[in-house]
Write an enzyme that holds these catalytic residues in place. Structure first.
Site, PDB file in Angstrom:
ATOM      1  N   CYS A   5      -9.310  -3.254  -4.012  1.00 38.09           N
ATOM      2  CA  CYS A   5      -9.366  -1.801  -3.857  1.00 38.09           C
ATOM      3  C   CYS A   5     -10.823  -1.321  -3.790  1.00 38.09           C
ATOM      4  O   CYS A   5     -11.125  -0.366  -3.093  1.00 38.09           O
ATOM      5  CB  CYS A   5      -8.629  -1.113  -4.981  1.00 38.09           C
ATOM      6  SG  CYS A   5      -9.113  -1.687  -6.593  1.00 38.09           S
ATOM      7  N   LYS A  59       7.295  -2.301 -12.266  1.00 41.76           N
ATOM      8  CA  LYS A  59       7.755  -2.853 -10.997  1.00 41.76           C
ATOM      9  C   LYS A  59       6.600  -3.570 -10.303  1.00 41.76           C
ATOM     10  O   LYS A  59       5.665  -2.936  -9.814  1.00 41.76           O
ATOM     11  CB  LYS A  59       8.264  -1.753 -10.065  1.00 41.76           C
ATOM     12  CG  LYS A  59       8.960  -2.369  -8.842  1.00 41.76           C
ATOM     13  CD  LYS A  59       9.042  -1.439  -7.650  1.00 41.76           C
ATOM     14  CE  LYS A  59       7.993  -1.716  -6.611  1.00 41.76           C
ATOM     15  NZ  LYS A  59       8.004  -3.050  -6.017  1.00 41.76           N
TER      16      LYS A  59
HETATM   17  P1  NAP Z   1       1.940   0.047  -1.363  1.00 43.92           P
HETATM   18  O1  NAP Z   1       2.992   0.199  -0.350  1.00 43.92           O
HETATM   19  O2  NAP Z   1       1.207   1.229  -1.831  1.00 43.92           O
HETATM   20  O3  NAP Z   1       2.616  -0.677  -2.612  1.00 43.92           O
HETATM   21  C1  NAP Z   1       2.151  -0.614  -3.945  1.00 43.92           C
HETATM   22  C2  NAP Z   1       3.363  -0.602  -4.860  1.00 43.92           C
HETATM   23  O4  NAP Z   1       4.099   0.610  -4.685  1.00 43.92           O
HETATM   24  C3  NAP Z   1       4.354  -1.714  -4.575  1.00 43.92           C
HETATM   25  O5  NAP Z   1       4.898  -2.171  -5.785  1.00 43.92           O
HETATM   26  C4  NAP Z   1       5.364  -1.010  -3.704  1.00 43.92           C
HETATM   27  O6  NAP Z   1       6.596  -1.626  -3.602  1.00 43.92           O
HETATM   28  C5  NAP Z   1       5.451   0.321  -4.386  1.00 43.92           C
HETATM   29  N1  NAP Z   1       6.025   1.386  -3.557  1.00 43.92           N
HETATM   30  C6  NAP Z   1       6.092   1.449  -2.199  1.00 43.92           C
HETATM   31  N2  NAP Z   1       6.702   2.593  -1.820  1.00 43.92           N
HETATM   32  C7  NAP Z   1       7.016   3.266  -2.936  1.00 43.92           C
HETATM   33  C8  NAP Z   1       7.644   4.518  -3.192  1.00 43.92           C
HETATM   34  N3  NAP Z   1       8.067   5.313  -2.215  1.00 43.92           N
HETATM   35  N4  NAP Z   1       7.800   4.912  -4.474  1.00 43.92           N
HETATM   36  C9  NAP Z   1       7.368   4.133  -5.481  1.00 43.92           C
HETATM   37  N5  NAP Z   1       6.776   2.942  -5.296  1.00 43.92           N
HETATM   38  C10 NAP Z   1       6.597   2.506  -4.048  1.00 43.92           C
HETATM   39  O7  NAP Z   1       0.924  -1.024  -0.890  1.00 43.92           O
HETATM   40  P2  NAP Z   1       1.243  -2.322  -0.032  1.00 43.92           P
HETATM   41  O8  NAP Z   1       2.436  -2.148   0.838  1.00 43.92           O
HETATM   42  O9  NAP Z   1       1.346  -3.430  -0.949  1.00 43.92           O
HETATM   43  O10 NAP Z   1      -0.092  -2.418   0.829  1.00 43.92           O
HETATM   44  C11 NAP Z   1      -0.389  -1.489   1.857  1.00 43.92           C
HETATM   45  C12 NAP Z   1      -1.813  -1.033   1.779  1.00 43.92           C
HETATM   46  O11 NAP Z   1      -2.063  -0.442   0.509  1.00 43.92           O
HETATM   47  C13 NAP Z   1      -2.862  -2.114   1.848  1.00 43.92           C
HETATM   48  O12 NAP Z   1      -3.171  -2.534   3.104  1.00 43.92           O
HETATM   49  C14 NAP Z   1      -4.017  -1.444   1.159  1.00 43.92           C
HETATM   50  O13 NAP Z   1      -4.731  -0.631   2.027  1.00 43.92           O
HETATM   51  C15 NAP Z   1      -3.385  -0.622   0.107  1.00 43.92           C
HETATM   52  N6  NAP Z   1      -3.430  -1.275  -1.209  1.00 43.92           N
HETATM   53  C16 NAP Z   1      -4.292  -0.798  -2.135  1.00 43.92           C
HETATM   54  C17 NAP Z   1      -4.360  -1.397  -3.375  1.00 43.92           C
HETATM   55  C18 NAP Z   1      -5.291  -0.937  -4.439  1.00 43.92           C
HETATM   56  O14 NAP Z   1      -5.585  -1.683  -5.356  1.00 43.92           O
HETATM   57  N7  NAP Z   1      -5.756   0.265  -4.421  1.00 43.92           N
HETATM   58  C19 NAP Z   1      -3.559  -2.485  -3.666  1.00 43.92           C
HETATM   59  C20 NAP Z   1      -2.653  -2.937  -2.702  1.00 43.92           C
HETATM   60  C21 NAP Z   1      -2.603  -2.306  -1.488  1.00 43.92           C
HETATM   61  P3  NAP Z   1       6.847  -2.797  -2.531  1.00 43.92           P
HETATM   62  O15 NAP Z   1       7.140  -3.956  -3.382  1.00 43.92           O
HETATM   63  O16 NAP Z   1       8.009  -2.404  -1.697  1.00 43.92           O
HETATM   64  O17 NAP Z   1       5.643  -2.962  -1.702  1.00 43.92           O
END
Ligand code: NAP
Ligand code: MG
Length: 486
Positions: free
Chosen positions: A283, A174
């Site tokens: 990250c 996904k």
């Molecule tokens: P996120 O919400 O953690 O999303 C990462 C992935 O997980 C996306 O594909 C997301 O789907 C999915 N997801 C969300 N809720 C889920 C659930 N309950 N069960 C399973 N999968 C789920 O991150 P984001 O919204 O993109 O970004 C928010 C914050 O996360 C950023 O500001 C940053 O701090 C952090 N982040 C960290 C990394 C890293 O590399 N460590 C990368 C991106 C973001 P959706 O398509 O709905 O979002």
């Protein structure tokens, strides 16, 4: 405007709901494509295809050599399509085109690396003290659910898919709702490369409606996740009910530590590169810059002066060094952290969102806060944007203490010409990756993953394929006579 489909069982397929999600160009804020708004029934179809491919399809009989050849073909195709893929990646994520080209090179390299590794997975003979042959065999984990973020869209897909395919697992991936396009283009290469139907399935949609059902699904054996700590924690809890294997890469608040004896020019460049590459949406961003007091003022001044020269611009212009943030949501989030920062620290440069030169787009100036305590929110929370916090330290012990005072432990870097101090710091830093006199270079040959709340498990290298393997013990009795117990 292109309308994409899901990829299930080797075919592009309509989503069950018939609804679509818009996909944006964050530099113009306009919709550039639509993808299916996937739901649980789409996830179920994809998992069923992956399950069948694993349990009974040709994949279950595939040899490591065959899997390796498929991976080589995929790598070659990515290299051939790089101009188009990089343009799409840059347009959709906002990252500068030159960085997108690097990412795609890394994605192809990842497929090449695991193509070679497919045939290097070996078991062991265990030296048991009996007349028996004791073996440990490596077998694929089964169906892997893979959930990825938006910062390195196709590269994160490569880190997940390549080792899984090499291991002989099957995948339901996904992508993030913001950046699904390059991975859907990549899906169109799979059949031609010889991958049997069902081995890789791509489901677009929201985390709640497609990610969560994937994590709950009883036929999924493993979840590999990269993203936020909040979602990572929810995934571990949800995966517990079916005792799935889980690997998590959750980002951090990584310290980039500068001692007074470091090469000053290189240090300034390294501090900026460490935190501002990919708009700071990294990250492992070196977002806490720790600087020895004796050079602190000079350092902040030099950093701020050079930050002002970083060229913000349209992602597709080759001289652009920083594009817009990925989405309105991320832009608002980073803007709110900049407001928080203004109350917690002094501003050395930046601080303005959508600078005057832009009428549209989620642009944020490279922003540097200084005279800030490690307990401030901008020092503790992952901002995931071009916002740096510069913190002074008194001596080596103070530097290590501040560096380790974080719930995260993904990465750290240390800059010094004193080899003894460097090694003490390397040992003392609680982080999965420690760079010395550099920050951010990442290689498929080396392990990637965090300590503490940055997650668990390792991607890349032999560690990466290990996460898609189970170990099976086999005991072959070599005695011809009965055991003789009863
Ligand atoms: P996120 O919400 O953690 O999303 C990462 C992935 O997980 C996306 O594909 C997301 O789907 C999915 N997801 C969300 N809720 C889920 C659930 N309950 N069960 C399973 N999968 C789920 O991150 P984001 O919204 O993109 O970004 C928010 C914050 O996360 C950023 O500001 C940053 O701090 C952090 N982040 C960290 C990394 C890293 O590399 N460590 C990368 C991106 C973001 P959706 O398509 O709905 O979002
Ligand atoms: Mg999200």
């Amino acid at each position: 405007m292109k309308r994409y489909k899901l990829f299930i069982n080797g075919e592009f397929a309509e989503g069950h709901s018939g609804k679509f999600l818009p996909v944006y160009d964050p530099s113009t804020e306009s919709v550039i494509a639509e993808v299916p708004d996937g739901d649980e029934s789409d996830v179920n179809r994809a998992v069923a295809a992956a399950r069948a491919a694993f349990d009974s399809g040709p994949w279950s009989q595939s040899t490591a050599q065959e899997r390796g050849r498929i991976l080589f073909r995929l790598a070659e195709r990515i290299r051939k399509e790089t101009p188009q893929l990089a343009e799409l990646e840059s347009r959709n994520s906002g990252k500068p085109i030159v960085e997108a080209e690097y990412d795609l090179g890394d994605a192809a390299t990842c497929f090449e690396y695991y193509a070679g590794m497919a045939t290097k997975v070996v078991g062991h003979v265990n030296p048991v003290p009996d007349n028996a042959l004791s073996l440990s065999l490596k077998e694929p984990v089964g169906v892997a659910g893979q959930i990825i973020p938006w910062n390195y869209p196709l590269l994160m897909a490569a880190w997940k898919l390549a080792p899984a395919i090499a291991a002989g697992a099957t995948c339901v991936l996904k992508p993030a709702e913001q950046t699904p396009l390059t991975v859907l283009e990549f899906a169109s290469y799979l059949n031609e490369a010889g991958l049997p139907p069902g081995v890789v399935n791509i489901i677009t949609g929201l985390g709640e409606t497609t990610g969560a059902p994937l994590v709950r699904h009883p036929d999924v054996n493993k979840i590999a996740f990269t993203g936020s700590a909040a979602v990572g924690k929810a995934i571990v809890k949800a995966a517990a009910d079916t005792v799935k294997r889980v690997t998590l890469e959750l980002g951090g608040k990584s310290p980039n530590i500068f001692f007074a004896d470091a090469d000053f020019e290189a240090a300034i460049d390294g501090a900026l590169f460490g935190v501002f590459i990919n708009q700071g949406e990294v990250c492992s961003a070196g977002s806490r810059i720790l600087v020895e007091k004796s050079i602190y003022s000079k350092f902040v001044e030099a950093m701020a002066a050079k930050a002002k020269t970083i060229k913000l611009g349209a992602p597709l212009e080759r001289e652009t060094k920083m594009g817009p943030l990925v989405s309105k949501e991320q832009y608002d989030r980073v803007r709110s952290y900049i407001d928080v920062g203004k109350g917690e620290a002094k501003l050395a440069s930046g601080g303005s969102t959508r600078p005057a030169a832009f009428t549209k787009g989620y642009y944020v100036e490279p922003t540097i806060f200084y005279d800030v305590d490690n307990s401030a929110r901008i020092s503790r929370e992952e901002i995931f944007g071009p916002v740096a916090t510069v913190i002074p330290f008194k001596d080596e012990a103070d530097a290590i203490k501040i560096a380790n005072d974080s719930p995260y432990g993904l990465a750290a870097a240390v800059w010094s010409r004193d080899i003894f101090r460097v090694f003490r710091a390397v040992k003392a830093l609680r982080a999965g990756i420690v760079w010395v006199n550099h920050m951010q270079p990442t290689y498929v040959e080396a392990p990637w993953g965090g300590f503490k709340q940055s997650g668990f498990g390792r991607e890349l290298g032999p560690w990466g394929i290990e996460e898609y393997l189970e170990t099976k013990q086999v005991h072959i009795n070599l005695n011809e006579q009965p055991i003789g117990w009863y």
